[in-house]
Every structure is written in C-alpha cells, then in structure tokens.
Design a protein around this motif. Structure first.
Motif, mmCIF file in Angstrom:
data_model
loop_
_atom_site.group_PDB
_atom_site.id
_atom_site.type_symbol
_atom_site.label_atom_id
_atom_site.label_comp_id
_atom_site.label_asym_id
_atom_site.label_seq_id
_atom_site.Cartn_x
_atom_site.Cartn_y
_atom_site.Cartn_z
ATOM 1 N N VAL A 159 0.850 -1.190 0.000
ATOM 2 C CA VAL A 159 0.000 0.000 0.000
ATOM 3 C C VAL A 159 0.890 1.245 0.000
ATOM 4 O O VAL A 159 1.838 1.344 0.774
ATOM 5 C CB VAL A 159 -0.935 0.007 1.225
ATOM 6 N N GLY A 160 0.573 2.174 -0.874
ATOM 7 C CA GLY A 160 1.393 3.363 -1.040
ATOM 8 C C GLY A 160 2.341 3.252 -2.212
ATOM 9 O O GLY A 160 2.884 4.252 -2.674
ATOM 10 N N PRO A 165 -3.368 4.392 -0.324
ATOM 11 C CA PRO A 165 -4.092 4.172 0.937
ATOM 12 C C PRO A 165 -5.513 4.722 0.832
ATOM 13 O O PRO A 165 -5.780 5.632 0.039
ATOM 14 C CB PRO A 165 -3.269 4.968 1.959
ATOM 15 N N SER A 183 0.042 -5.856 8.644
ATOM 16 C CA SER A 183 0.543 -4.601 9.203
ATOM 17 C C SER A 183 1.612 -4.905 10.244
ATOM 18 O O SER A 183 1.608 -5.974 10.865
ATOM 19 C CB SER A 183 -0.587 -3.808 9.866
ATOM 20 N N LEU A 207 -7.095 0.549 3.769
ATOM 21 C CA LEU A 207 -5.684 0.287 3.499
ATOM 22 C C LEU A 207 -4.843 1.459 3.987
ATOM 23 O O LEU A 207 -5.161 2.616 3.718
ATOM 24 C CB LEU A 207 -5.459 0.076 1.998
ATOM 25 N N GLU A 208 -3.759 1.138 4.701
ATOM 26 C CA GLU A 208 -2.877 2.154 5.258
ATOM 27 C C GLU A 208 -1.483 2.037 4.657
ATOM 28 O O GLU A 208 -1.043 0.945 4.276
ATOM 29 C CB GLU A 208 -2.808 2.001 6.782
ATOM 30 N N GLU A 209 -0.802 3.163 4.591
ATOM 31 C CA GLU A 209 0.550 3.231 4.033
ATOM 32 C C GLU A 209 1.450 2.163 4.651
ATOM 33 O O GLU A 209 1.505 1.990 5.867
ATOM 34 C CB GLU A 209 1.151 4.614 4.296
#
Length: 226
Positions: A159-160, A165, A183, A207-209
């Motif tokens: 992600v990123g 994200p 994560s 979704l996170e960086e």
C-alpha cells in the motif's frame, strides 16, 4: 390447443420463479462481509511466513532476468533470479512456491488453466527462489510492470506503492480467493472474496501506508474507492 395453454402458463411460472430465485441469491451474495476470523484464519496464516516486498527493488535499476521454462518434468524446476519484481505466468497448471533466503515459504498458489490464477507477482530478493512443480507445459518469469492499480492480481502488493491508501469496497468476478492485509503494528486481516455470474461478495477494507497485501487463489480483486 386446449393442452398447450396450461403448459405455457406453467412454463412461464417456472421461469418467473427461476428469475426471482437468481435475483434473491445475487442480493444475498453481494451483501455479505466476508471477514475470516478464529481458527480458520490462524490455519491459513500458518501455511506461509509473512509476505515480502522491498521498495528498493523498484527504486533502483536492477538488471532483472527473463526466464522461459519449457515442459516442467520430474521434481520440477527451481529458479534463482536477480533481485527485482517479477510476474510469473504459465500454461496448463501447477504449483508455484516462492521461498526467501531462509528457505521459508512466503507465497504459494496454483498457476494456470481453469483451476489456477492467471499470474503471480512477487518481489524476489537475494537468495530467494521460485519452484515450479512438474505439470506445466511452460512457465514464464518476466519483470513486472510498475504502475498503481485498483485491480490487483495474485501475489504481494504494498500500500502506497502499488495502490493508494484509503477506504475500499473489494469484489471480484473471478471465483473464490483470499485477501490478507498485513501490518507491522496491527492484527492481520483476512477476507474471502467470491465472484460469479450471479454477483460477488463485497467487503469494506481500509488500506494504510506500508501495509502488505497477499492475494491468493483468485486471479484479481477490484478495489473500489469509497
């Protein structure tokens, strides 16, 4: 003629019932949140070690390999490649296993034919190996194209880097498969994704960086921004 009319009426009623039945199945099918928890989740995650991506393999200009295997026999073929990001495709079908430098399994899937995924995309670092089981008519390993997309195929994605994200609704029309969201500081999330001519499941994900996604047993998952 007197016998034809009742038969036609019955036929129309049956057809109507079938349409209503298919509509109901589709509506139920698309409204389910398919998050996997508990023992089933632990068993699935225990089959491989954590997925692997390395941004440096994309930032630097590595001289990546291109390999074509013709008819894989016997104990299969093991490939050692230059570091880089690769796409693996094959004809007929067979198992693809990717191992890290400690010989831990980091990715497994069935590739090719009607029973496997269309392609696998993974990062390969120093001393990583790819093993193709016997049964393939051919296996091709080529440098993967670098571009962000909301349609991600089987493999490992960051992600990123590979996708922005954000909040997404995930779905597919490509049978049944799984999305794992890994994560560093959160519990891994696992979703089942199902799709067919009648509809598809839809699950909301955030979704996170820096998170790493592992997609298996399905040719692609569509991420619709919310």
């Amino acid at each position: 003629m007197k016998r034809v009319i009742p038969i036609l009426i019955v036929g129309l009623l049956l057809a109507s019932c079938n349409v209503e039945s298919e509509t109901e199945v589709s509506e139920v099918y698309t409204d389910q949140q398919q998050k996997i928890i508990g023992e089933e989740k632990n068993e699935m995650l225990g089959q491989t070690v954590a997925p692997y991506t390395n941004r440096e393999l994309r930032d630097e200009q590595y001289s990546q390999d291109e390999v074509f295997l013709d008819y894989v026999h016997g104990d299969g073929e093991t490939l050692s490649l230059s570091p880089g990001r690769y796409e693996i495709t094959g004809s007929v079908s067979g198992n693809i296993n990717v191992y890290n430098d400690h010989d831990d399994l980091i990715f497994h899937d069935i590739l090719g034919s009607d029973y496997g995924v269309g392609s696998i995309t993974v990062d390969i670092d120093e001393d990583f190996t790819i093993h193709a089981d016997a049964g393939f008519n051919s296996v091709m390993v080529t440098p993967a194209e670098e571009q962000q997309s909301n349609n991600l195929t089987a493999g490992h994605w960051e992600v990123g880097v590979d996708i922005e994200p954000g909040d997404y609704l995930i779905s597919s029309s490509s049978r049944i498969g799984y999305l794992q969201i890994h994560s560093n500081n959160k519990d891994t999330q696992v979703y089942e994704v199902m799709g067919s001519e009648f509809g598809s499941t839809e699950s909301e994900v955030t979704l996170e960086e820096g998170q790493i996604l592992r997609i298996t047993e399905i040719s692609y998952i569509h991420f619709e921004p919310q």
